[in-house]
Design a protein around this motif. Structure first.
Motif, PDB file in Angstrom:
ATOM      1  N   ILE A 179     -10.595  16.181  32.772  1.00  0.00           N
ATOM      2  CA  ILE A 179     -10.214  16.787  31.489  1.00  0.00           C
ATOM      3  C   ILE A 179     -10.793  15.924  30.382  1.00  0.00           C
ATOM      4  O   ILE A 179     -10.717  14.694  30.423  1.00  0.00           O
ATOM      5  CB  ILE A 179      -8.689  16.874  31.310  1.00  0.00           C
ATOM      6  N   THR A 180     -11.371  16.567  29.403  1.00  0.00           N
ATOM      7  CA  THR A 180     -11.886  15.879  28.223  1.00  0.00           C
ATOM      8  C   THR A 180     -11.006  16.211  27.029  1.00  0.00           C
ATOM      9  O   THR A 180     -10.709  17.389  26.775  1.00  0.00           O
ATOM     10  CB  THR A 180     -13.330  16.312  27.927  1.00  0.00           C
ATOM     11  N   ASN A 181     -10.569  15.192  26.315  1.00  0.00           N
ATOM     12  CA  ASN A 181      -9.908  15.398  25.022  1.00  0.00           C
ATOM     13  C   ASN A 181     -10.999  15.729  24.005  1.00  0.00           C
ATOM     14  O   ASN A 181     -11.454  14.866  23.241  1.00  0.00           O
ATOM     15  CB  ASN A 181      -9.147  14.141  24.596  1.00  0.00           C
ATOM     16  N   PHE A 182     -11.436  16.977  24.013  1.00  0.00           N
ATOM     17  CA  PHE A 182     -12.622  17.348  23.240  1.00  0.00           C
ATOM     18  C   PHE A 182     -12.378  17.249  21.742  1.00  0.00           C
ATOM     19  O   PHE A 182     -13.328  17.117  20.969  1.00  0.00           O
ATOM     20  CB  PHE A 182     -13.056  18.755  23.638  1.00  0.00           C
ATOM     21  N   HIS A 183     -11.132  17.320  21.325  1.00  0.00           N
ATOM     22  CA  HIS A 183     -10.806  17.162  19.905  1.00  0.00           C
ATOM     23  C   HIS A 183     -11.075  15.743  19.435  1.00  0.00           C
ATOM     24  O   HIS A 183     -11.265  15.518  18.237  1.00  0.00           O
ATOM     25  CB  HIS A 183      -9.342  17.528  19.650  1.00  0.00           C
ATOM     26  N   ASN A 184     -11.115  14.764  20.375  1.00  0.00           N
ATOM     27  CA  ASN A 184     -11.414  13.379  19.990  1.00  0.00           C
ATOM     28  C   ASN A 184     -12.903  13.137  19.777  1.00  0.00           C
ATOM     29  O   ASN A 184     -13.290  12.176  19.121  1.00  0.00           O
ATOM     30  CB  ASN A 184     -10.905  12.408  21.058  1.00  0.00           C
ATOM     31  N   TYR A 185     -13.744  13.994  20.373  1.00  0.00           N
ATOM     32  CA  TYR A 185     -15.193  13.789  20.258  1.00  0.00           C
ATOM     33  C   TYR A 185     -15.686  14.056  18.846  1.00  0.00           C
ATOM     34  O   TYR A 185     -16.562  13.375  18.338  1.00  0.00           O
ATOM     35  CB  TYR A 185     -15.929  14.701  21.235  1.00  0.00           C
ATOM     36  N   SER A 186     -15.134  15.076  18.214  1.00  0.00           N
ATOM     37  CA  SER A 186     -15.451  15.382  16.819  1.00  0.00           C
ATOM     38  C   SER A 186     -14.283  16.148  16.216  1.00  0.00           C
ATOM     39  O   SER A 186     -13.740  17.047  16.869  1.00  0.00           O
ATOM     40  CB  SER A 186     -16.716  16.232  16.701  1.00  0.00           C
ATOM     41  N   SER A 227      -2.470  24.445  18.766  1.00  0.00           N
ATOM     42  CA  SER A 227      -2.322  24.294  17.321  1.00  0.00           C
ATOM     43  C   SER A 227      -1.702  22.956  16.956  1.00  0.00           C
ATOM     44  O   SER A 227      -1.904  22.448  15.850  1.00  0.00           O
ATOM     45  CB  SER A 227      -1.449  25.426  16.772  1.00  0.00           C
ATOM     46  N   SER A 228      -0.956  22.356  17.901  1.00  0.00           N
ATOM     47  CA  SER A 228      -0.262  21.102  17.619  1.00  0.00           C
ATOM     48  C   SER A 228      -1.141  19.894  17.925  1.00  0.00           C
ATOM     49  O   SER A 228      -2.027  19.952  18.780  1.00  0.00           O
ATOM     50  CB  SER A 228       1.024  21.015  18.454  1.00  0.00           C
ATOM     51  N   SER A 229      -0.881  18.804  17.240  1.00  0.00           N
ATOM     52  CA  SER A 229      -1.611  17.561  17.451  1.00  0.00           C
ATOM     53  C   SER A 229      -0.720  16.561  18.179  1.00  0.00           C
ATOM     54  O   SER A 229       0.502  16.674  18.180  1.00  0.00           O
ATOM     55  CB  SER A 229      -2.067  16.966  16.115  1.00  0.00           C
ATOM     56  N   LYS A 230      -1.383  15.581  18.808  1.00  0.00           N
ATOM     57  CA  LYS A 230      -0.653  14.536  19.525  1.00  0.00           C
ATOM     58  C   LYS A 230      -1.533  13.299  19.587  1.00  0.00           C
ATOM     59  O   LYS A 230      -2.692  13.398  19.981  1.00  0.00           O
ATOM     60  CB  LYS A 230      -0.312  14.999  20.944  1.00  0.00           C
ATOM     61  N   PRO A 231      -1.030  12.130  19.205  1.00  0.00           N
ATOM     62  CA  PRO A 231      -1.850  10.914  19.297  1.00  0.00           C
ATOM     63  C   PRO A 231      -2.255  10.644  20.753  1.00  0.00           C
ATOM     64  O   PRO A 231      -1.406  10.579  21.635  1.00  0.00           O
ATOM     65  CB  PRO A 231      -0.912   9.819  18.774  1.00  0.00           C
ATOM     66  N   ASP A 232      -3.530  10.537  20.992  1.00  0.00           N
ATOM     67  CA  ASP A 232      -4.048  10.281  22.340  1.00  0.00           C
ATOM     68  C   ASP A 232      -5.489   9.828  22.192  1.00  0.00           C
ATOM     69  O   ASP A 232      -6.376  10.618  21.924  1.00  0.00           O
ATOM     70  CB  ASP A 232      -3.973  11.552  23.196  1.00  0.00           C
ATOM     71  N   GLN A 258      -9.169  23.787  12.534  1.00  0.00           N
ATOM     72  CA  GLN A 258      -8.895  22.998  11.341  1.00  0.00           C
ATOM     73  C   GLN A 258      -9.293  21.553  11.647  1.00  0.00           C
ATOM     74  O   GLN A 258      -8.618  20.899  12.455  1.00  0.00           O
ATOM     75  CB  GLN A 258      -7.411  23.072  10.966  1.00  0.00           C
ATOM     76  N   PRO A 259     -10.365  21.085  11.064  1.00  0.00           N
ATOM     77  CA  PRO A 259     -10.884  19.758  11.419  1.00  0.00           C
ATOM     78  C   PRO A 259      -9.813  18.677  11.418  1.00  0.00           C
ATOM     79  O   PRO A 259      -9.078  18.510  10.444  1.00  0.00           O
ATOM     80  CB  PRO A 259     -11.940  19.502  10.344  1.00  0.00           C
ATOM     81  N   ARG A 286      -5.473  20.402  19.269  1.00  0.00           N
ATOM     82  CA  ARG A 286      -6.020  19.767  20.464  1.00  0.00           C
ATOM     83  C   ARG A 286      -6.932  20.740  21.207  1.00  0.00           C
ATOM     84  O   ARG A 286      -6.663  21.945  21.243  1.00  0.00           O
ATOM     85  CB  ARG A 286      -4.895  19.322  21.403  1.00  0.00           C
ATOM     86  N   ALA A 287      -7.984  20.185  21.780  1.00  0.00           N
ATOM     87  CA  ALA A 287      -8.916  20.967  22.599  1.00  0.00           C
ATOM     88  C   ALA A 287      -9.048  20.264  23.938  1.00  0.00           C
ATOM     89  O   ALA A 287      -9.718  19.234  24.047  1.00  0.00           O
ATOM     90  CB  ALA A 287     -10.273  21.085  21.908  1.00  0.00           C
TER      91      ALA A 287
END
Length: 450
Positions: free
Chosen positions: A314-321, A292-297, A327-328, A332-333
């Protein structure tokens, strides 16, 4: 019912073939798909918490104009473009990818070991007989020890000495002493190597959106929930597990060629069975950890050669889209990939716990971040990657000509069993080029039978 062409599988290769047949005016064909959806290994899933996950780290880059135009057509501009940023986690620090081009980030002792292995007289000049010997001859003992050997075992779940090196091509960045020393002394990075240093990703729906949309353009030709049971090359029929029979003139298989040759054929020869059994593949568990938390990466993906974690990537999948999280743009994914085989056994029952612990061990998460985990999703992929084992090429020399003599063509990641031409664009184009061969007698260029 009789069809001119029957296609097994609505993944990238099968859909590429179906689309091209339709474009060329062919209407007598049918695609048989075992799942209730299209996409195969390029499918995507949304879990109960609203996170979207792929089956591994797919990205869109291309070697083909046809593929590029197809992507534009099916996504209609609904995609994001990225510059690759990838790193290697090693010795409790991060080294930019490709590792072998950026060893200046290593501690001095390990840096020296890598440089020493590249010095004149340190590398064997004999022709390598396997992937391990190729690694040592190209990279030297230091880079082999710290990255190439452990990482490749981790991803392939196979010892490098049991693999060929014929698949390398553009997959691995080779290195020379001059470049290594220059990068060290001038403290400069070398980051842009490789065909995927720029890539696209769908805005919504993950990678699977590509093939969901593509399938809709040929939906009248796809029969879902249809599992193959028997292929009779004499009668030229495919029978499914429900007893339905489909007659064909030409058959395109995009499922695993070893299953085709040893299980589906009505009367497979001993030679075909033996060749099929010589082929090796690994299996992969894709484990998604949603927070649920975000982190700059800003990183796209990371490689992990060491043993303080079970994953190789590992893929930072939240960065892909931004739409890959509930919640757009928030949360983090972390999409983690773990390989296994008979030569690399894992505890599948506890793998999610091991993944979570590995995220903490590698500083991807802090201990206190565990409380922010709101989704734990996984998929077990029996056929992950076709291994370019030492026996592969000889096995394919037996299998492919024998099948084609029966008007059976096998293409795709596992249908063709050539890792070096199994990117998404390669896979789609194998289907496209097969269709063009069938209709216009054009030679295939992506997948060749030697």
């Amino acid at each position: 019912m009789k069809y001119r062409y029957v296609i097994i599988g609505a993944g990238p290769t099968g859909l590429g073939a179906a689309r091209r047949l339709s474009e060329l005016g062919e209407k007598s064909f049918l695609v048989l798909e075992k799942n209730s959806w299209a996409g195969g290994l390029a499918s995507s899933f949304t879990d109960s918490k609203g996170f979207t996950w792929d089956i591994g780290g797919h990205v869109m880059f291309s070697h083909y104009d046809y593929y590029d135009k197809m992507i534009e057509d099916v996504l209609k501009g609904e995609y994001i473009e990225h510059l690759r940023e990838s790193w290697v986690r090693i010795l409790q620090s991060w080294v930019p990818y490709p590792f072998q081009n950026n060893i200046r980030y290593l501690p001095n002792q390990e840096k020296w070991e890598c440089v020493r292995g590249l010095l004149p007289g340190e590398r064997s000049e004999d022709k390598p007989n396997n992937f391990l010997e190729w690694i040592h001859s190209i990279f030297g003992k230091g880079i082999a020890k710290h990255f190439m050997e452990p990482y490749n075992y981790k991803v392939w779940a196979t010892r490098p000495e049991n693999m060929s090196f014929s698949w390398i091509g553009e997959r691995v960045s080779v290195v020379d002493l001059r470049s290594v020393l220059k990068n060290i002394l001038l403290e400069q990075d070398q980051l842009s190597w490789g065909p995927n240093n720029k890539f696209k990703f769908p805005l919504k729906g993950g990678t699977g959106a590509i093939f969901k949309n593509l399938a809709e353009t040929v939906s009248e030709y796809i029969k879902y929930d249809t599992n193959v049971a028997v292929i009779d090359p004499q009668a030229k029929t495919v029978t499914d597990t429900k007893g339905n029979s489909y007659e064909y003139e030409h058959l395109l298989n995009t499922g695993p060629i070893d299953i085709l040759a040893s299980r589906w054929l009505a009367t497979p020869s001993t030679q075909l069975i033996n060749a099929a059994q010589a082929l090796k593949h690994n299996s992969v568990i894709v484990a998604g950890i949603g927070l649920s938390s975000s982190k700059p990466d800003s990183r796209c993906w990371m490689y992990f050669p060491e043993n303080d974690n079970p994953f190789y990537r590992i893929t930072n999948f939240h960065n892909y889209s931004p739409n890959n999280t509930p919640q757009p743009g928030k949360g983090r994914a972390l999409m983690c990939e773990v390989s296994y085989s008979n030569d690399k056994v894992i505890d599948k029952n506890n793998i999610m716990r091991e993944v979570e612990d590995g995220l903490v061990n590698t500083a991807m998460l802090k201990e206190e971040d565990r409380k922010d985990i709101i989704s734990r999703w996984s998929i077990n992929v029996d056929y992950g990657y076709p291994i370019p084992c030492l026996q592969r090429d000889e096995a394919l020399k037996v299998l492919q000509p024998a099948l084609e003599s029966m008007d059976i063509y096998s293409r795709g990641r596992f249908g063709g069993w050539k890792y070096e031409v199994s990117n998404m664009d390669h896979s789609v184009m194998q289907g496209v080029e097969w269709a063009e061969r069938m209709i216009n007698a054009q030679p295939e260029t992506t997948y060749r039978i030697s």
